[in-house]
Scaffold this motif. Sequence first.
Motif, PDB file in Angstrom:
ATOM      1  N   TYR A   1       0.821  -1.199   0.000  1.00  0.00           N
ATOM      2  CA  TYR A   1       0.000   0.000   0.000  1.00  0.00           C
ATOM      3  C   TYR A   1       0.862   1.259   0.000  1.00  0.00           C
ATOM      4  O   TYR A   1       0.492   2.286  -0.578  1.00  0.00           O
ATOM      5  N   LEU A   2       2.024   1.182   0.636  1.00  0.00           N
ATOM      6  CA  LEU A   2       2.951   2.313   0.623  1.00  0.00           C
ATOM      7  C   LEU A   2       3.447   2.570  -0.797  1.00  0.00           C
ATOM      8  O   LEU A   2       3.511   3.723  -1.246  1.00  0.00           O
ATOM      9  N   PHE A   3       3.781   1.492  -1.507  1.00  0.00           N
ATOM     10  CA  PHE A   3       4.234   1.605  -2.889  1.00  0.00           C
ATOM     11  C   PHE A   3       3.154   2.282  -3.740  1.00  0.00           C
ATOM     12  O   PHE A   3       3.421   3.240  -4.475  1.00  0.00           O
ATOM     13  N   VAL A   4       1.929   1.774  -3.617  1.00  0.00           N
ATOM     14  CA  VAL A   4       0.814   2.332  -4.391  1.00  0.00           C
ATOM     15  C   VAL A   4       0.555   3.783  -3.995  1.00  0.00           C
ATOM     16  O   VAL A   4       0.301   4.637  -4.853  1.00  0.00           O
ATOM     17  N   ALA A   5       0.658   4.076  -2.694  1.00  0.00           N
ATOM     18  CA  ALA A   5       0.379   5.431  -2.216  1.00  0.00           C
ATOM     19  C   ALA A   5       1.379   6.440  -2.767  1.00  0.00           C
ATOM     20  O   ALA A   5       1.010   7.558  -3.138  1.00  0.00           O
ATOM     21  N   ILE A   6       2.653   6.062  -2.822  1.00  0.00           N
ATOM     22  CA  ILE A   6       3.675   6.986  -3.338  1.00  0.00           C
ATOM     23  C   ILE A   6       3.409   7.313  -4.796  1.00  0.00           C
ATOM     24  O   ILE A   6       3.429   8.480  -5.209  1.00  0.00           O
ATOM     25  N   ILE A   7       3.148   6.264  -5.596  1.00  0.00           N
ATOM     26  CA  ILE A   7       2.873   6.486  -7.024  1.00  0.00           C
ATOM     27  C   ILE A   7       1.590   7.294  -7.197  1.00  0.00           C
ATOM     28  O   ILE A   7       1.533   8.254  -7.987  1.00  0.00           O
ATOM     29  N   ALA A   8       0.538   6.910  -6.461  1.00  0.00           N
ATOM     30  CA  ALA A   8      -0.749   7.588  -6.595  1.00  0.00           C
ATOM     31  C   ALA A   8      -0.661   9.049  -6.167  1.00  0.00           C
ATOM     32  O   ALA A   8      -1.244   9.931  -6.817  1.00  0.00           O
ATOM     33  N   ALA A   9       0.061   9.317  -5.073  1.00  0.00           N
ATOM     34  CA  ALA A   9       0.202  10.691  -4.600  1.00  0.00           C
ATOM     35  C   ALA A   9       0.948  11.541  -5.623  1.00  0.00           C
ATOM     36  O   ALA A   9       0.568  12.694  -5.896  1.00  0.00           O
ATOM     37  N   PHE A  10       1.987  10.978  -6.214  1.00  0.00           N
ATOM     38  CA  PHE A  10       2.744  11.708  -7.230  1.00  0.00           C
ATOM     39  C   PHE A  10       1.860  12.029  -8.434  1.00  0.00           C
ATOM     40  O   PHE A  10       1.828  13.162  -8.910  1.00  0.00           O
ATOM     41  N   LEU A  11       1.134  11.023  -8.918  1.00  0.00           N
ATOM     42  CA  LEU A  11       0.269  11.226 -10.088  1.00  0.00           C
ATOM     43  C   LEU A  11      -0.846  12.219  -9.784  1.00  0.00           C
ATOM     44  O   LEU A  11      -1.239  13.004 -10.659  1.00  0.00           O
ATOM     45  N   ALA A  12      -1.347  12.186  -8.552  1.00  0.00           N
ATOM     46  CA  ALA A  12      -2.402  13.131  -8.175  1.00  0.00           C
ATOM     47  C   ALA A  12      -1.866  14.562  -8.165  1.00  0.00           C
ATOM     48  O   ALA A  12      -2.528  15.490  -8.645  1.00  0.00           O
ATOM     49  N   VAL A  13      -0.669  14.731  -7.622  1.00  0.00           N
ATOM     50  CA  VAL A  13      -0.052  16.062  -7.603  1.00  0.00           C
ATOM     51  C   VAL A  13       0.193  16.553  -9.032  1.00  0.00           C
ATOM     52  O   VAL A  13      -0.054  17.717  -9.351  1.00  0.00           O
ATOM     53  N   VAL A  14       0.682  15.649  -9.894  1.00  0.00           N
ATOM     54  CA  VAL A  14       0.922  16.012 -11.300  1.00  0.00           C
ATOM     55  C   VAL A  14      -0.386  16.419 -11.975  1.00  0.00           C
ATOM     56  O   VAL A  14      -0.448  17.432 -12.684  1.00  0.00           O
ATOM     57  N   TRP A  15      -1.430  15.628 -11.757  1.00  0.00           N
ATOM     58  CA  TRP A  15      -2.726  15.909 -12.387  1.00  0.00           C
ATOM     59  C   TRP A  15      -3.288  17.248 -11.914  1.00  0.00           C
ATOM     60  O   TRP A  15      -3.732  18.068 -12.732  1.00  0.00           O
ATOM     61  N   LEU A  16      -3.240  17.484 -10.609  1.00  0.00           N
ATOM     62  CA  LEU A  16      -3.744  18.742 -10.074  1.00  0.00           C
ATOM     63  C   LEU A  16      -2.901  19.918 -10.555  1.00  0.00           C
ATOM     64  O   LEU A  16      -3.430  20.988 -10.882  1.00  0.00           O
ATOM     65  N   GLY A  17      -1.588  19.699 -10.605  1.00  0.00           N
ATOM     66  CA  GLY A  17      -0.701  20.759 -11.079  1.00  0.00           C
ATOM     67  C   GLY A  17      -0.970  21.114 -12.531  1.00  0.00           C
ATOM     68  O   GLY A  17      -0.979  22.295 -12.902  1.00  0.00           O
ATOM     69  N   LYS A  18      -1.207  20.100 -13.360  1.00  0.00           N
ATOM     70  CA  LYS A  18      -1.506  20.364 -14.770  1.00  0.00           C
ATOM     71  C   LYS A  18      -2.820  21.101 -14.920  1.00  0.00           C
ATOM     72  O   LYS A  18      -2.934  22.020 -15.738  1.00  0.00           O
ATOM     73  N   ARG A  19      -3.829  20.705 -14.153  1.00  0.00           N
ATOM     74  CA  ARG A  19      -5.125  21.382 -14.233  1.00  0.00           C
ATOM     75  C   ARG A  19      -4.995  22.846 -13.825  1.00  0.00           C
ATOM     76  O   ARG A  19      -5.551  23.736 -14.472  1.00  0.00           O
ATOM     77  N   TRP A  20      -4.252  23.085 -12.754  1.00  0.00           N
ATOM     78  CA  TRP A  20      -4.048  24.462 -12.300  1.00  0.00           C
ATOM     79  C   TRP A  20      -3.283  25.265 -13.341  1.00  0.00           C
ATOM     80  O   TRP A  20      -3.636  26.414 -13.641  1.00  0.00           O
ATOM     81  N   LEU A  21      -2.264  24.646 -13.927  1.00  0.00           N
ATOM     82  CA  LEU A  21      -1.441  25.330 -14.925  1.00  0.00           C
ATOM     83  C   LEU A  21      -2.243  25.632 -16.189  1.00  0.00           C
ATOM     84  O   LEU A  21      -2.134  26.714 -16.767  1.00  0.00           O
ATOM     85  N   VAL A  22      -3.068  24.661 -16.618  1.00  0.00           N
ATOM     86  CA  VAL A  22      -3.897  24.875 -17.811  1.00  0.00           C
ATOM     87  C   VAL A  22      -4.847  26.045 -17.585  1.00  0.00           C
ATOM     88  O   VAL A  22      -5.010  26.914 -18.458  1.00  0.00           O
ATOM     89  N   ARG A  23      -5.490  26.099 -16.423  1.00  0.00           N
ATOM     90  CA  ARG A  23      -6.422  27.193 -16.133  1.00  0.00           C
ATOM     91  C   ARG A  23      -5.685  28.524 -16.045  1.00  0.00           C
ATOM     92  O   ARG A  23      -6.172  29.554 -16.534  1.00  0.00           O
ATOM     93  N   ARG A  24      -4.509  28.483 -15.439  1.00  0.00           N
ATOM     94  CA  ARG A  24      -3.722  29.715 -15.267  1.00  0.00           C
ATOM     95  C   ARG A  24      -3.252  30.273 -16.596  1.00  0.00           C
ATOM     96  O   ARG A  24      -3.248  31.487 -16.812  1.00  0.00           O
ATOM     97  N   GLU A  25      -2.850  29.373 -17.509  1.00  0.00           N
ATOM     98  CA  GLU A  25      -2.276  29.816 -18.779  1.00  0.00           C
ATOM     99  C   GLU A  25      -3.311  29.985 -19.877  1.00  0.00           C
ATOM    100  O   GLU A  25      -3.009  30.544 -20.927  1.00  0.00           O
ATOM    101  N   ALA A  26      -4.544  29.506 -19.647  1.00  0.00           N
ATOM    102  CA  ALA A  26      -5.565  29.542 -20.698  1.00  0.00           C
ATOM    103  C   ALA A  26      -5.842  30.958 -21.175  1.00  0.00           C
ATOM    104  O   ALA A  26      -6.097  31.186 -22.358  1.00  0.00           O
ATOM    105  N   ARG A  27      -5.788  31.914 -20.250  1.00  0.00           N
ATOM    106  CA  ARG A  27      -6.100  33.286 -20.654  1.00  0.00           C
ATOM    107  C   ARG A  27      -5.079  33.859 -21.618  1.00  0.00           C
ATOM    108  O   ARG A  27      -5.381  34.804 -22.363  1.00  0.00           O
ATOM    109  N   HIS A  28      -3.870  33.287 -21.630  1.00  0.00           N
ATOM    110  CA  HIS A  28      -2.846  33.772 -22.554  1.00  0.00           C
ATOM    111  C   HIS A  28      -2.985  33.141 -23.937  1.00  0.00           C
ATOM    112  O   HIS A  28      -2.297  33.541 -24.873  1.00  0.00           O
ATOM    113  N   MET A  29      -3.855  32.112 -24.055  1.00  0.00           N
ATOM    114  CA  MET A  29      -4.032  31.430 -25.333  1.00  0.00           C
ATOM    115  C   MET A  29      -5.250  31.961 -26.092  1.00  0.00           C
ATOM    116  O   MET A  29      -5.413  31.652 -27.280  1.00  0.00           O
ATOM    117  N   ASP A  30      -6.142  32.669 -25.428  1.00  0.00           N
ATOM    118  CA  ASP A  30      -7.387  33.124 -26.054  1.00  0.00           C
ATOM    119  C   ASP A  30      -7.202  34.477 -26.766  1.00  0.00           C
ATOM    120  O   ASP A  30      -6.234  35.165 -26.548  1.00  0.00           O
TER     121      ASP A  30
END
Length: 219
Positions: A190-219
């Motif tokens: 479970y520790l192994f799965v948690a480390i991978i899952a936590a990393f992927l969750a942070v990446v996913w949330l970071g990408k969503r935040w970055l996409v929203r933040r940068e979207a105004r510069h693309m329009d």
Amino acid sequence: MGLTDVDLNAWITSFLDVVQSVEPWLRTLIAGVAIMLETSVLLGLLVPGDTVVIVAATGIEDAGQWAALVAACIAGALLGESFGFAIGRWLGPRIDGWLGRRWPRAADRWARIERYLQRRGGPAIFLSRFLPVAHSLVPLVVGASGMRYRRFIAWTVPACVLWALAYGSVGWLAAGSFRELSESLHGAGYLFVAIIAAFLAVVWLGKRWLVRREARHMD
């Protein structure tokens, strides 16, 4: 029947043993090629380079193998992005025109990225490495824009280094922690799965935040 701690530990052990049974140089080569393809023109939509790197990293046995994997990922990313830049420099206007005739939605994406680059400049190149789809299209558009390769590479190198360090380290950390604790801790899986899952969750949330933040510069 549910998956028990022992079953999970055994499954992860078998998985890691299979990965480690692949020669280190071959694992490293596969990861580097996967990243090169992922960052090449449009192939980033088809090749899951991040997954390949994480899996390859779970087979790392020492710091030397880790350094080799990170270096291969950096080299692969730079080769792929340089290839995209070259194609954009040589064929950019033709590709843009062809997309306009055959694939209007892709042409619209091209135009949005052009506006993004015009408004954000170098930082757009750095951030694009962490944006879905954009990381494979930006080098192409930058090449077509006439920007000097020296400036392009100066912005993309630190992004590739940061990306490679993150993805190359998480697999090693998760696998190393599991192997160290699997004999004494039933829930090590479970520790192994948690480390991978936590990393992927942070990446996913970071990408969503970055996409929203940068979207105004693309329009």
